[in-house]
Design a protein around this motif. Structure first.
Motif, PDB file in Angstrom:
ATOM      1  N   SER A   1       3.476  -4.833  -7.039  1.00 42.03           N
ATOM      2  CA  SER A   1       3.498  -6.222  -6.560  1.00 42.03           C
ATOM      3  C   SER A   1       2.503  -6.290  -5.411  1.00 42.03           C
ATOM      4  O   SER A   1       2.730  -5.288  -4.352  1.00 42.03           O
ATOM      5  CB  SER A   1       4.760  -6.938  -6.268  1.00 42.03           C
ATOM      6  OG  SER A   1       4.512  -7.986  -5.380  1.00 42.03           O
ATOM      7  N   PHE A   2       1.645  -7.108  -5.215  1.00 39.60           N
ATOM      8  CA  PHE A   2       0.727  -7.184  -4.152  1.00 39.60           C
ATOM      9  C   PHE A   2       1.477  -7.735  -2.931  1.00 39.60           C
ATOM     10  O   PHE A   2       1.286  -7.265  -1.835  1.00 39.60           O
ATOM     11  CB  PHE A   2      -0.375  -8.124  -4.257  1.00 39.60           C
ATOM     12  CG  PHE A   2      -1.568  -7.371  -5.139  1.00 39.60           C
ATOM     13  CD1 PHE A   2      -2.301  -6.443  -4.831  1.00 39.60           C
ATOM     14  CD2 PHE A   2      -1.612  -7.557  -6.648  1.00 39.60           C
ATOM     15  CE1 PHE A   2      -3.204  -5.622  -5.586  1.00 39.60           C
ATOM     16  CE2 PHE A   2      -2.537  -7.208  -7.291  1.00 39.60           C
ATOM     17  CZ  PHE A   2      -3.138  -6.214  -6.828  1.00 39.60           C
ATOM     18  N   SER A   3       2.351  -8.534  -3.383  1.00 37.36           N
ATOM     19  CA  SER A   3       3.181  -9.207  -2.120  1.00 37.36           C
ATOM     20  C   SER A   3       4.472  -8.078  -1.285  1.00 37.36           C
ATOM     21  O   SER A   3       4.517  -8.011  -0.278  1.00 37.36           O
ATOM     22  CB  SER A   3       4.163 -10.561  -2.558  1.00 37.36           C
ATOM     23  OG  SER A   3       3.759 -11.613  -2.093  1.00 37.36           O
ATOM     24  N   GLY A   4       4.627  -7.311  -2.384  1.00 33.58           N
ATOM     25  CA  GLY A   4       5.303  -6.254  -2.177  1.00 33.58           C
ATOM     26  C   GLY A   4       4.582  -5.082  -1.331  1.00 33.58           C
ATOM     27  O   GLY A   4       5.161  -4.894  -0.030  1.00 33.58           O
ATOM     28  N   ALA A   5       3.542  -4.842  -1.612  1.00 33.91           N
ATOM     29  CA  ALA A   5       2.824  -3.726  -0.824  1.00 33.91           C
ATOM     30  C   ALA A   5       2.349  -4.340   0.540  1.00 33.91           C
ATOM     31  O   ALA A   5       2.327  -3.687   1.411  1.00 33.91           O
ATOM     32  CB  ALA A   5       1.412  -3.681  -1.651  1.00 33.91           C
ATOM     33  N   PHE A   6       1.748  -5.626   0.508  1.00 35.23           N
ATOM     34  CA  PHE A   6       1.344  -6.216   1.730  1.00 35.23           C
ATOM     35  C   PHE A   6       2.422  -6.415   2.803  1.00 35.23           C
ATOM     36  O   PHE A   6       2.571  -6.214   4.055  1.00 35.23           O
ATOM     37  CB  PHE A   6       0.643  -7.689   1.634  1.00 35.23           C
ATOM     38  CG  PHE A   6      -0.987  -7.470   1.617  1.00 35.23           C
ATOM     39  CD1 PHE A   6      -1.716  -7.243   2.691  1.00 35.23           C
ATOM     40  CD2 PHE A   6      -1.411  -7.331   0.127  1.00 35.23           C
ATOM     41  CE1 PHE A   6      -2.926  -7.310   2.418  1.00 35.23           C
ATOM     42  CE2 PHE A   6      -2.673  -7.024   0.152  1.00 35.23           C
ATOM     43  CZ  PHE A   6      -3.628  -7.281   1.336  1.00 35.23           C
ATOM     44  N   SER A   7       3.886  -6.752   2.221  1.00 39.15           N
ATOM     45  CA  SER A   7       4.767  -6.711   2.742  1.00 39.15           C
ATOM     46  C   SER A   7       5.447  -5.535   3.611  1.00 39.15           C
ATOM     47  O   SER A   7       5.760  -5.356   4.699  1.00 39.15           O
ATOM     48  CB  SER A   7       6.164  -7.388   2.088  1.00 39.15           C
ATOM     49  OG  SER A   7       5.912  -8.654   1.514  1.00 39.15           O
ATOM     50  N   SER A   8       5.132  -4.528   2.843  1.00 36.21           N
ATOM     51  CA  SER A   8       5.267  -2.894   3.247  1.00 36.21           C
ATOM     52  C   SER A   8       4.307  -2.597   4.436  1.00 36.21           C
ATOM     53  O   SER A   8       4.683  -1.949   5.442  1.00 36.21           O
ATOM     54  CB  SER A   8       5.326  -1.940   2.215  1.00 36.21           C
ATOM     55  OG  SER A   8       3.794  -1.780   1.798  1.00 36.21           O
ATOM     56  N   LEU A   9       3.193  -3.045   4.362  1.00 37.94           N
ATOM     57  CA  LEU A   9       2.118  -2.879   5.606  1.00 37.94           C
ATOM     58  C   LEU A   9       2.681  -3.475   7.016  1.00 37.94           C
ATOM     59  O   LEU A   9       2.607  -3.001   7.744  1.00 37.94           O
ATOM     60  CB  LEU A   9       1.001  -3.620   4.870  1.00 37.94           C
ATOM     61  CG  LEU A   9      -0.170  -3.863   6.210  1.00 37.94           C
ATOM     62  CD1 LEU A   9      -0.711  -2.336   6.666  1.00 37.94           C
ATOM     63  CD2 LEU A   9      -1.301  -4.645   5.472  1.00 37.94           C
ATOM     64  N   PHE A  10       3.245  -4.664   6.792  1.00 34.34           N
ATOM     65  CA  PHE A  10       3.721  -5.425   7.880  1.00 34.34           C
ATOM     66  C   PHE A  10       4.873  -4.731   8.364  1.00 34.34           C
ATOM     67  O   PHE A  10       5.093  -4.557   9.710  1.00 34.34           O
ATOM     68  CB  PHE A  10       3.959  -6.922   7.558  1.00 34.34           C
ATOM     69  CG  PHE A  10       2.699  -7.714   7.224  1.00 34.34           C
ATOM     70  CD1 PHE A  10       1.514  -7.372   7.596  1.00 34.34           C
ATOM     71  CD2 PHE A  10       2.872  -8.666   6.005  1.00 34.34           C
ATOM     72  CE1 PHE A  10       0.421  -8.199   7.028  1.00 34.34           C
ATOM     73  CE2 PHE A  10       1.659  -9.362   5.487  1.00 34.34           C
ATOM     74  CZ  PHE A  10       0.559  -8.962   5.944  1.00 34.34           C
TER      75      PHE A  10
END
Length: 366
Positions: free
Chosen positions: A53-62
């Motif tokens: 999930s892109f939401s998951g990946a960007f969330s992990s970035l933050f």
């Protein structure tokens, strides 16, 4: 607490969680090795994000940026379609906080982890289906907390959460560090808006379809274990670049599809019971069935036939027919379901016998 679907923000503390599908789980040798090392090092923070999930990946970035800014030890792991983690895998020594990003875990998972590790669990999700599995009126542990906002994607919610948390920490320490650097902030925030537009099925932003098409090639890069450069790559993504790439890809496929439209013929759907439309054989080009079908739908309507495009090709020794329509009032699935297939009103497919298919061809091609 009262759960109102239209509340802008809601924090939910609960022990009733939906089952985790196989598409949201991950347990590899590399992940288990990372967990074992984290246990030896007594890493206090664990981040699990929904993959791919892109939401998951960007969330992990933050989450990564927050812990990096404050020099806090943190282990980040993806969850995908492989064998799921077990609670005992995550009971690492010294664990204080476990973040679940873009998913809230399987039923019983969070409370069992809470019971066995006594850590704090904080999760984020934006899916309406999550609310169906949440009950209120009970007393729940204070260290089990989920933020569910059906009007905001998980990536946006996590970005705001860690930004505010970093700001609060810095203010108390007299520091002024932002989660994102100035050169990246505006670009990343625009990308988040586009991801949210797709996550919430709004499809309202300009060129959102092209954006999602351009974003698609990144999906294989969203595993932080196999791709150590994931965070740097995510920070470099721009909506403008993705839209340009997406439009180029869409245009190239449409041109490829147009080359197959020179030999169209009439198809008597259900031997004429469902009317007539235009069709084309696309053997060897089944990946273009969507583009071909939509263009055929327009041509079919212009020819006075039903606004449906029929794309036919061989698939594993079977003859397959894909029906597409650009007309909202047309339901292609009624034909597909009648012949053992299925799909949606604008896109459906089914397997058809050769002798039956021959009965569907008009005597004269268009």
């Amino acid at each position: 607490m009262c759960l109102l679907p239209l509340r802008k923000w809601r924090t939910i503390i609960t022990s009733v969680l939906p089952p985790l599908s196989s598409a949201q789980s991950f347990r590899s040798d590399a992940a288990l090795e990372a967990l074992a090392k984290a246990s030896i090092d007594k890493v206090p923070n664990l981040v699990l994000y929904n993959y791919p999930s892109f939401s998951g990946a960007f969330s992990s970035l933050f989450a990564h940026l927050f812990h990096s800014r404050l020099h806090l030890p943190c282990l980040v792991l993806p969850l995908s379609s492989v064998e799921p983690f077990r609670v005992e895998d995550l009971c690492i020594q010294g664990l204080e906080t476990c973040y679940l990003l873009d998913f809230i875990g399987p039923k019983g998972f969070a409370q069992e982890l809470l019971r066995r590790s006594s850590c704090k669990i904080i999760g984020f999700d934006h899916r309406k289906s999550v609310l169906q599995h949440i009950t209120s009126g009970e007393e729940f542990p204070e260290n089990l907390r989920f933020h569910v906002n059906v009007e905001k994607s998980s990536s946006t919610a996590v970005y705001e959460y860690f930004s505010a948390k970093l700001n609060d920490t810095n203010c108390s320490n007299g520091m002024a560090t932002n989660l994102l650097e100035t050169k990246d902030r505006e670009r990343v925030e625009v990308v988040l808006k586009y991801i949210e537009d797709g996550d919430l099925r709004r499809w309202s932003l300009p060129d959102i379809r092209a954006f999602n098409t351009g974003l698609g090639e990144w999906r294989s890069k969203l595993n932080c274990i196999t791709n150590p450069y994931m965070y740097e790559q995510l920070l470099e993504i721009s909506a403008v670049g993705l839209i340009a790439k997406g439009n180029s890809y869409i245009s190239s496929r449409q041109k490829a599809a147009e080359k197959l439209l020179n030999k169209v013929f009439k198809v008597r759907l259900g031997r004429g019971f469902y009317g007539e439309c235009l069709g084309v054989r696309a053997d060897g080009n089944s990946d273009l069935s969507n583009e071909i079908g939509k263009q055929l739908s327009i041509k079919s309507a212009a020819a006075g036939l039903r606004p449906i495009g029929a794309v036919i090709f061989m698939q594993r020794n079977n003859l397959k027919m894909c029906l597409r329509s650009t007309d909202d009032a047309t339901d292609t699935s009624e034909v597909a379901k009648a012949y053992g297939g299925g799909g949606s009103s604008c896109s459906s497919s089914f397997i058809i016998r050769m002798d039956e298919y021959n009965q569907w061809l008009s005597l004269h091609s268009s």
